[in-house]
Write an enzyme that holds these catalytic residues in place. Structure first.
Site, PDB file in Angstrom:
ATOM      1  N   SER A   1       8.697   4.821   4.849  1.00 18.01           N
ATOM      2  CA  SER A   1       9.714   3.942   4.304  1.00 18.01           C
ATOM      3  C   SER A   1       9.431   3.701   2.837  1.00 18.01           C
ATOM      4  O   SER A   1       8.407   4.150   2.311  1.00 18.01           O
ATOM      5  CB  SER A   1       9.750   2.627   5.095  1.00 18.01           C
ATOM      6  OG  SER A   1       8.435   2.226   5.434  1.00 18.01           O
TER       7      SER A   1
ATOM      8  N   ASP B   1       0.888  -1.160   0.000  1.00 13.11           N
ATOM      9  CA  ASP B   1       0.000   0.000   0.000  1.00 13.11           C
ATOM     10  C   ASP B   1       0.925   1.208   0.000  1.00 13.11           C
ATOM     11  O   ASP B   1       1.553   1.515   1.036  1.00 13.11           O
ATOM     12  CB  ASP B   1      -0.873   0.012   1.246  1.00 13.11           C
ATOM     13  CG  ASP B   1      -2.019  -0.980   1.190  1.00 13.11           C
ATOM     14  OD1 ASP B   1      -1.968  -1.898   0.354  1.00 13.11           O
ATOM     15  OD2 ASP B   1      -2.946  -0.857   2.013  1.00 13.11           O
TER      16      ASP B   1
ATOM     17  N   HIS C   1       4.829  -7.161   0.197  1.00 11.18           N
ATOM     18  CA  HIS C   1       4.495  -8.508  -0.265  1.00 11.18           C
ATOM     19  C   HIS C   1       5.252  -8.853  -1.554  1.00 11.18           C
ATOM     20  O   HIS C   1       5.829  -7.983  -2.199  1.00 11.18           O
ATOM     21  CB  HIS C   1       2.987  -8.601  -0.503  1.00 11.18           C
ATOM     22  CG  HIS C   1       2.173  -8.499   0.750  1.00 11.18           C
ATOM     23  ND1 HIS C   1       1.431  -9.539   1.247  1.00 11.18           N
ATOM     24  CD2 HIS C   1       2.000  -7.467   1.623  1.00 11.18           C
ATOM     25  CE1 HIS C   1       0.833  -9.164   2.366  1.00 11.18           C
ATOM     26  NE2 HIS C   1       1.147  -7.899   2.605  1.00 11.18           N
TER      27      HIS C   1
END
Length: 632
Positions: free
Chosen positions: A591, A447, A503
Site C-alpha cells: 500500500s 516504515d 503515523h
C-alpha cells in the site's frame, strides 16, 4: 603482494550481488566531506566450500551505491588480497555501513556466499590516521545463518578535505625539495612557481619568499610552504593547472554546480588524479570497479553507481527482459532501494501475488484486470480475517525476515493473519527524531520506501507515469486541489514486509475525510511507472489536516493496493493529533501513503531528495526526519 594483485581484474556477476556499474552519475565535488582508503588485506580460516576442501574466495566491498570487487584467490582458505579501495564520502553518507561480503567463485554455477562483515563509517570505527600507517582491523565473519566463518583483516584510513589538501601540497613540497633536507631554498620555490607557470621578476619572488618564510630563517619548511601556497594559489596560479583544478574542486562547497547535463567531471577527475599522486600505488593493487571499456584509466579508481541507480535500471528497477519498450515483458524485474540507516542497496522480495497482479495488469487491458484484482483482493481479505489464517504467519515471517522483537505481542497472541499484519510495535521502537535547534520538522509517516518531489512536474517526469495523473484526480476534488496548488509531494510505499501502520508527521487537527472507491492495482514501482493510473484509480481515503502555523493545510492520501482489502483510520474528523500519533493502518498487502504540503512551506531532507532525483526509493522508518519547516 596479494594473491590476485598481479592478475587482470575480472568482473562478473556474483550471486547475491549482481554487480554491474557504469562510469556515470558520480558524486559531485561540492558534496564531498572526505575520502576513505580501505585495504582488503587478508582472510583467515575461511570455511571449505569445494569438494576437495578448498575455497576460491573474493571480496565484494559496497558503500551506499558504490561497489568494488577484489580478485579471486584460488584454492586458498587463508587468502592474501592486499588490494585497495578508495571512495569519497558525501555528507549524506556519513554513518553508512561499509559492507564486506566474501564469496566463493564457482565457474560452473552461481558464486556461493561464504560470509560477511560490516563497519560503520564514523570516528569511532574508522581510525583517522592521515599521517601514519593504519593498524590492522580484524573483523569476525558470519554466515547468513550467523555461524562464525573466520576473519577478514582490513586497514582503513579516513581523510577530510583539509587532510587531502595538505597531503597534496606535501607531495609537491617533497618533489621540489631536491636535497631532501625538509626545506625549500628561494630557487627551489622559484622552480615550484615556474612549474605552475608563475614566472616573475626577481623582486616579486623576493617579496613572496619573505611572505613564505614566516620565521625569517632563510628557508621555507613544509608547514610554511602549505600556509603560503594555500593563501596565494588563487592569486598566482593559472586556472588551467591541475593544482588549481584540485583546489577549485576541493573548495567548491559554495559553488553552484547544478546543470542539466549532470555532475561536472573535470573537477572530479582532478580529485582522482590527486588520489593517484598522493598514495603512489601500483594500479594493480586497486580492487576493480565495473566500468565501461571506454572508461578513462584514471576513472578505474572511481566507485560509480550500481545498475540499480543508472539509466538501464531507472527507479531502482532492473529489467531482465531485453525488450525494454514492451510493458508486458518486464515480469522478471527486480526492485532495489537504499536503506537510509546502513546506506546499503537492498533487493526487495516480491511475493507471488504481486507478480500475478502485474501480469494481470500488463497481460490484459487494465480495465479487464480490474475486476479480477478486485475479486482476488476481497477474497484474500476475508481469508486473512479467518482464525485459520494464523498458520500462514510463520512462513510470512520467515520469507520477509521480520524482526519479532519489535512486536507488541508474542506471535501466538495474534488470532488472525491480519491482526499480525497490522500489528503494533513496542513503545519506543520508533522514537521521534529530535529537531535541530530553533527548527520545526516533519517526521516520516511510515516504515516505507520513500520518494520526495518539490513539485508535480518532477513527480510525473521521474516517477508517476499514469496517463490521467493530476493532483485533482488523485484527490477527486478540483476544489481541494486548488487549495494546495503544485504541492511538495511525498510517496511512502509500504511493501508487505513493512510495519503497516502510518503515523502523523506533525501536530494538527483532522479537518475532513473522504473515501474514494476504486480498484486494487499493485503499487509496485513497475506498475506506478507504467501508463496504468494506479494512484488515481485505486481505492483510497483523502484526509485533510490543518496544522495551523506549522505548515498550513496538508493532505494525506492512503491508497490501497492488490490484496489490501481495507484502509482503516484510528482518528476521526475533529481530532487533534500530535507528531508520531498512530493515524491508521492497512490490512494485508502492499500500500502507499501520499502526503502533500503547500508549496514553499517545507524543505525535504537532502538524502531523500538526492535519491529521489535518480530516482531511487529510500527505506525510511516512522519518526525519522522527512523535512524541515521553512520559517515564514
Amino acid at each position: 603482494m596479494g594473491c590476485g594483485a598481479s592478475k587482470k581484474n575480472s568482473v562478473k556477476e556474483t550471486s547475491g550481488s549482481n554487480h554491474r556499474t557504469v562510469a556515470k552519475n558520480i558524486s559531485t565535488a561540492h558534496d564531498i566531506c572526505g575520502l576513505v582508503m580501505l585495504e582488503i588485506v587478508e582472510g583467515k580460516n575461511l570455511p571449505s566450500m569445494d569438494p576437495g576442501g578448498g575455497a576460491d574466495p573474493f571480496v565484494v566491498v559496497s558503500f551506499g551505491r558504490h561497489i568494488f570487487r577484489t580478485t579471486t584467490c584460488h584454492r586458498n582458505k587463508n587468502p592474501k588480497w592486499e588490494q585497495l579501495v578508495f571512495f569519497f564520502v558525501q555528507h549524506t553518507e556519513l554513518g553508512f555501513d561499509i559492507s564486506l561480503e566474501v564469496y566463493d567463485e564457482d565457474t560452473m554455477s552461481a558464486n556461493d556466499h561464504i560470509s560477511s562483515a560490516s563497519i560503520k563509517l564514523s570516528a569511532a570505527t574508522v581510525r583517522r590516521t592521515a599521517d601514519s600507517e593504519p593498524e590492522n582491523m580484524s573483523l569476525p565473519l558470519k554466515s547468513k545463518t550467523g555461524e562464525s566463518c573466520g576473519e577478514l583483516v582490513i586497514k582503513c584510513r579516513q581523510f577530510n578535505k583539509s587532510d587531502i589538501e595538505k597531503l597534496f601540497w606535501k607531495y609537491v613540497f617533497d618533489m621540489f625539495d631536491r636535497n631532501g633536507d625538509g626545506t625549500l631554498q628561494k630557487e627551489e620555490l622559484r622552480t615550484v612557481l615556474d612549474t605552475m607557470c608563475c614566472t616573475m621578476e626577481d623582486s616579486t619572488l623576493d617579496k613572496l619568499f619573505i611572505t613564505a618564510d614566516k620565521d625569517s630563517n632563510g628557508v621555507v619548511d613544509s608547514n610554511e610552504f602549505y600556509t603560503f601556497i594555500t593563501q596565494q594559489t588563487n592569486n598566482i596560479v593559472p586556472e588551467t593547472l591541475l593544482a588549481s583544478e584540485i583546489m577549485s574542486a576541493l573548495r567548491s562547497t559554495e559553488q553552484d554546480m547544478s546543470n542539466d547535463d549532470g555532475p561536472r567531471l573535470d573537477n572530479m577527475e582532478a580529485i582522482w588524479k590527486l588520489a593517484l599522486l598522493l598514495f603512489q600505488v601500483s594500479p594493480n593493487r586497486f580492487a576493480g570497479s565495473e566500468l565501461d571499456s571506454n572508461s578513462n584509466p584514471v576513472q578505474k579508481l572511481i566507485l560509480t553507481e550500481t545498475y540499480a541507480m543508472t539509466a538501464d535500471g531507472a527507479a531502482g528497477i532492473r529489467d531482465s527482459s531485453k525488450k525494454e519498450d514492451d510493458e508486458g515483458k518486464n515480469m522478471g524485474t527486480d526492485v532495489f532501494f537504499q536503506d537510509r540507516r546502513s546506506g546499503r542497496i537492498e533487493k526487495e522480495a516480491i511475493p507471488a501475488y504481486i507478480r500475478i497482479g502485474m501480469r494481470l495488469m500488463y497481460g490484459t487491458h487494465p480495465e479487464s484486470a480490474a475486476g479480477l484484482l478486485r475479486k482476488f483482493t476481497k477474497s484474500q481479505g476475508a481469508k486473512y480475517d479467518d482464525p485459520k489464517s494464523v498458520k500462514d504467519i510463520p512462513d510470512f515471517v520467515k520469507f520477509h525476515d521480520i524482526n519479532l522483537d519489535e512486536c507488541e505481542k508474542k506471535l501466538e497472541e495474534y488470532s488472525t493473519f491480519n491482526q499480525f499484519f497490522y500489528r503494533k510495535l513496542k513503545a519506543g521502537t520508533r522514537p521521534l527524531a529530535e529537531p535541530p535547534a530553533d527548527t520545526k520538522i516533519l517526521h516520516c509517516p511510515a516504515d516505507a520506501r520513500t520518494l520526495v518531489f518539490n513539485n508535480v512536474s518532477s513527480l510525473t517526469e521521474l516517477w508517476v507515469k499514469g496517463r490521467k495523473f493530476t493532483i485533482a484526480n488523485l484527490l477527486a476534488s478540483e476544489e481541494l486541489a486548488s487549495s494546495i496548488q503544485d504541492p511538495h509531494v511525498t510517496i511512502s510505499r509500504l511493501a508487505p514486509q513493512d510495519y503497516h501502520r502510518f503515523h502523523c508527521v506533525c501536530p494538527g487537527t483532522v479537518k475532513s475525510m473522504t473515501v474514494i472507491e476504486g480498484e486494487f492495482y499493485t503499487v509496485n514501482p513497475v506498475a506506478v511507472r507504467s501508463t496504468v493510473d494506479v494512484f488515481t484509480e485505486n481505492s483510497r481515503v483523502v484526509v485533510e489536516v490543518d496544522t495551523g502555523d506549522y505548515c498550513g493545510i496538508m493532505i494525506y492520501v492512503a491508497i490501497g493496493a492488490t490484496m489490501v482489502g481495507s484502509i482503516n483510520f484510528t482518528k476521526k474528523v475533529g481530532d487533534v493529533v500530535a507528531a508520531g500519533d498512530d493515524f491508521g493502518y492497512f490490512a494485508f498487502g502492499g500500500s502507499t501513503v501520499v502526503t502533500l504540503f503547500k508549496k514553499g512551506t517545507i524543505t525535504f531532507a537532502d538524502d531523500l531528495l538526492q535519491n529521489s532525483e535518480k530516482p531511487t526509493e529510500t527505506l525510511t522508518r516512522v519518526g525519522e526526519i522527512l523535512a524541515t519547516i521553512v520559517k515564514q
